[in-house]
Scaffold this motif. Structure first.
Motif, PDB file in Angstrom:
ATOM      1  N   ALA A  42       0.841  -1.185   0.000  1.00  0.00           N
ATOM      2  CA  ALA A  42       0.000   0.000   0.000  1.00  0.00           C
ATOM      3  C   ALA A  42       0.883   1.245   0.000  1.00  0.00           C
ATOM      4  O   ALA A  42       1.878   1.299   0.705  1.00  0.00           O
ATOM      5  CB  ALA A  42      -0.905   0.004   1.227  1.00  0.00           C
ATOM      6  N   LEU A  45      -1.709   5.912   1.858  1.00  0.00           N
ATOM      7  CA  LEU A  45      -2.936   5.495   2.507  1.00  0.00           C
ATOM      8  C   LEU A  45      -3.716   6.703   3.005  1.00  0.00           C
ATOM      9  O   LEU A  45      -3.157   7.769   3.266  1.00  0.00           O
ATOM     10  CB  LEU A  45      -2.602   4.560   3.678  1.00  0.00           C
ATOM     11  N   GLU A 151      -7.816   1.475  -0.167  1.00  0.00           N
ATOM     12  CA  GLU A 151      -6.892   1.867  -1.235  1.00  0.00           C
ATOM     13  C   GLU A 151      -7.025   0.958  -2.450  1.00  0.00           C
ATOM     14  O   GLU A 151      -6.971   1.418  -3.598  1.00  0.00           O
ATOM     15  CB  GLU A 151      -5.456   1.837  -0.739  1.00  0.00           C
ATOM     16  N   GLN A 152      -7.210  -0.325  -2.197  1.00  0.00           N
ATOM     17  CA  GLN A 152      -7.345  -1.290  -3.290  1.00  0.00           C
ATOM     18  C   GLN A 152      -8.766  -1.363  -3.837  1.00  0.00           C
ATOM     19  O   GLN A 152      -9.032  -2.126  -4.769  1.00  0.00           O
ATOM     20  CB  GLN A 152      -6.898  -2.673  -2.809  1.00  0.00           C
TER      21      GLN A 152
END
Length: 280
Positions: A42, A45, A151-152
Motif C-alpha cells: 500500500a 494510505l 486503497e485497493q
C-alpha cells in the motif's frame, strides 16, 4: 505455523451489527507452502482514521486468485468475491499461503488477500517497510487492513483471522460501521474473543514468554544454532524454535543476522491482544 495463547473446544457464534457474523473455531491449522506472484505494498494510505488519531501503517500484501479470476476480463473488478486472511503474532502472510490456495482451488471465482500486519513480515521496518506509528494494538492493526482495502477498492465478503489475527478481523468488523452493502462473514481460528488467561507455571510455548525471550537476545545474531540452543534450553519446543528461526535474515549492515519483525512493536501488540475483549 503460528502461535496461539489459548484453545477452545467448541464452535462459538454470535452476531454483531447488521448481520455481521463472527464465528470462533477451535484448533484450526495452516500449513506453509507455495506463494503466488501477485505482490504489492500500500502506498499513500488515507489520512482519515477510524478509531485512532494515528495514521494507518502501509502494509505489504498479495492476492491469490482463483483460475476463473485470473483468466477473466473482470479480474480487476471490485465485484470479485474476496476473502482476507490475517496471520497471528510473530507470523506473516506466508503462514496462510496453503490455506489461501485451498480456498481458491475450491472456489475458483474467488480471490484471497494475504497481508503482513504492522511490525510483521515485509511490513516491518526490519524488512524494509515504513515505520508504523503507535500505538501498536489490535485496533490499529485492524485499521491498517481497512485502509489497505479502501486503497485497493476492495470490500471483502469474508474475513479470516488466526490467533492474534482473529481479534484483528473482529475489530475490523466493528470498525466497518453500521452501514454495510452486504453481510460480511468473519471467521476466527484458534482464539476466543475475551481476555487471554496467561496460565500458570509450566505453560508451554506461550507467545508472551517467547516474545520476552527473543527480546533478551542481543543483535545482531551471530548464528542460528545459538538461538536454537537458547530457545530449547529456555523450555520452548523444537518445532517452535525452528519456526522462529525462519524469521532470521542477514543484517542489512552485512554483519550477522536480524529478525524480520519489529519485536518492540510486537510486544505492545500482544499486550493489547491479551487485554482486548471483543464480546458484546
Amino acid at each position: 505455523m503460528a502461535l496461539h495463547a489459548q484453545h477452545g473446544t467448541a464452535m462459538v457464534g454470535f452476531c454483531g451489527h447488521r448481520k455481521r457474523q463472527v464465528r470462533v473455531l477451535a484448533s484450526a491449522t495452516a500449513t506453509l507452502t507455495r506463494s503466488v506472484p501477485h505482490f504489492g505494498r500500500a502506498s499513500e494510505l488515507p489520512k482519515r482514521t477510524v478509531s485512532s488519531p494515528s495514521p494507518p501503517a502501509p502494509l505489504a500484501f498479495e492476492l491469490v486468485k482463483g483460475n476463473l479470476v485470473r483468466f477473466s476480463s473482470d479480474a480487476q473488478s471490485k465485484n470479485v468475491p474476496t476473502a482476507v486472511l490475517v496471520h497471528g503474532i510473530l507470523g506473516s502472510r506466508r503462514n496462510l499461503h496453503s490455506f489461501a490456495h485451498m480456498i481458491v482451488e475450491g472456489f475458483p471465482s474467488w480471490q484471497v488477500m494475504l497481508v503482513d500486519l504492522r511490525c510483521h513480515g515485509e511490513s516491518s521496518v526490519a524488512s524494509g517497510g515504513l515505520p508504523a506509528v503507535g500505538p501498536h494494538t489490535v485496533q490499529t492493526a485492524a485499521k491498517d487492513v481497512l485502509a489497505l482495502l479502501r486503497e485497493q477498492r476492495l470490500f471483502p465478503h469474508m474475513l479470516v483471522g488466526h490467533s492474534f489475527g482473529g481479534k484483528v478481523v473482529m475489530s475490523m468488523a466493528q470498525q466497518f460501521g453500521a452501514q454495510l452493502p452486504r453481510p460480511v462473514q468473519t471467521w476466527v481460528l484458534d482464539t476466543l474473543p475475551g481476555e487471554v488467561r496467561a496460565g500458570g507455571p509450566g505453560r508451554a510455548d506461550h507467545p508472551a514468554d517467547l516474545i520476552a525471550a527473543l527480546r533478551r537476545i542481543p543483535l545482531p545474531i551471530a548464528d542460528r544454532n545459538g538461538v536454537m540452543d537458547y530457545l530449547t534450553q529456555s523450555g520452548f519446543s523444537l518445532p517452535v524454535a525452528r519456526w522462529v528461526l525462519t524469521n532470521l535474515r542477514p543484517d542489512l549492515g552485512g554483519v550477522g543476522l536480524r529478525w524480520t519483525f519489529d519485536l518492540e512493536g510486537i510486544a505492545e501488540m500482544y499486550d493489547s491482544y491479551e487485554q482486548t475483549c471483543m464480546w458484546g
